[in-house]
Design a protein around this motif. Structure first.
Motif, PDB file in Angstrom:
ATOM      1  N   ASP A  63       5.951  43.839  28.097  1.00  0.00           N
ATOM      2  CA  ASP A  63       6.861  44.177  29.203  1.00  0.00           C
ATOM      3  C   ASP A  63       8.275  44.439  28.684  1.00  0.00           C
ATOM      4  N   PRO A  87      12.692  46.696  31.172  1.00  0.00           N
ATOM      5  CA  PRO A  87      12.983  45.895  32.369  1.00  0.00           C
ATOM      6  C   PRO A  87      12.954  46.700  33.665  1.00  0.00           C
ATOM      7  N   ASP A  88      13.148  48.018  33.578  1.00  0.00           N
ATOM      8  CA  ASP A  88      13.130  48.842  34.789  1.00  0.00           C
ATOM      9  C   ASP A  88      11.715  49.085  35.303  1.00  0.00           C
ATOM     10  N   LYS A 135       7.729  44.501  35.910  1.00  0.00           N
ATOM     11  CA  LYS A 135       8.094  43.360  36.739  1.00  0.00           C
ATOM     12  C   LYS A 135       7.109  42.218  36.497  1.00  0.00           C
ATOM     13  N   ARG A 136       7.610  40.971  36.527  1.00  0.00           N
ATOM     14  CA  ARG A 136       6.746  39.815  36.257  1.00  0.00           C
ATOM     15  C   ARG A 136       5.567  39.751  37.235  1.00  0.00           C
ATOM     16  N   SER A 196       9.281  40.445  26.736  1.00  0.00           N
ATOM     17  CA  SER A 196      10.645  40.400  27.269  1.00  0.00           C
ATOM     18  C   SER A 196      11.345  39.093  26.890  1.00  0.00           C
TER      19      SER A 196
END
Length: 204
Positions: free
Chosen positions: A29, A32-33, A36-37, A70
């Motif tokens: 992941d 970041p854009d 999503k978790r 991430s």
């Protein structure tokens, strides 16, 4: 999770179970854009619902975590710093528009070979350009053929410098590239077999 994810997961799971190995699940992941978790958690739930469990990964830490990339940025930065010290990376200030204007498509309509525009900038030039633009970081690809054995497609040979030139390993916004992150993590996690889509063959 799309069908490509599922296909790779199934093939990896079948392979590792047939060899009494250990399945490692890592969540890549980096962006970041886009990542999503909640998406990652749903992917884990879907895999378990399908019976595709893992021996190491989220919820099963065996000392190689964290398993969300991430959360591993400091590890990638440390590797990047080492590559800087041995002169295998350099800052690149080229914009996407400049890259496309300077290079004809090479390996496909959307694949461009980097011409090395920023590969020999002086310290003074780097400092001056850094005032107006944050640089990306490129890996200094050596000339010659890279070879590896693909268990499905056989022996592979690529002239990476000729095909792509020096490639990005960190974007100008600070996001580490897939090629850097997975290479570092595969090594640190002791990965011995990788299953990826054929669209990533030249990235290998």
């Amino acid at each position: 999770m799309h069908l490509g994810n599922l296909c790779c997961a199934l093939l990896a799971w079948l392979s590792v179970r047939s060899k009494n190995g250990e399945m490692v699940l890592r969540i890549e992941d980096l962006d970041p854009d886009r990542c999503k978790r909640a998406y990652a958690e749903q992917l884990c739930d879907d895999l378990l619902w399908l019976g595709l469990d893992w021996d190491e990964g989220p919820g099963k830490d065996k000392g190689h975590g964290p398993y969300y990339q991430s959360e591993r940025r400091s590890i990638f930065e440390e590797a990047l710093q080492y590559l800087r010290e041995i002169d295998l990376v350099y800052p690149c200030f080229c914009t996407r528009a400049q890259l496309h204007a300077a290079s004809a498509p090479h390996a496909g309509d959307t694949t461009f070979r980097y011409a090395g525009t920023c590969s020999n900038l002086t310290e003074a030039e780097i400092l001056e350009r850094s005032k107006t633009r944050s640089p990306a970081m490129r890996f200094r690809v050596q000339a010659g053929i890279v070879e590896f054995e693909d268990m499905f497609l056989g022996r592979q040979q690529f002239d990476v410098q000729n095909m792509f030139g020096d490639f990005l390993i960190r974007r100008s916004d600070g996001v580490h590239a897939y090629q850097l992150a997975v290479t570092i993590d595969d090594a640190l996690m002791g990965i011995t077999e990788v299953v990826r889509g054929s669209d990533l063959l030249t990235s290998t």
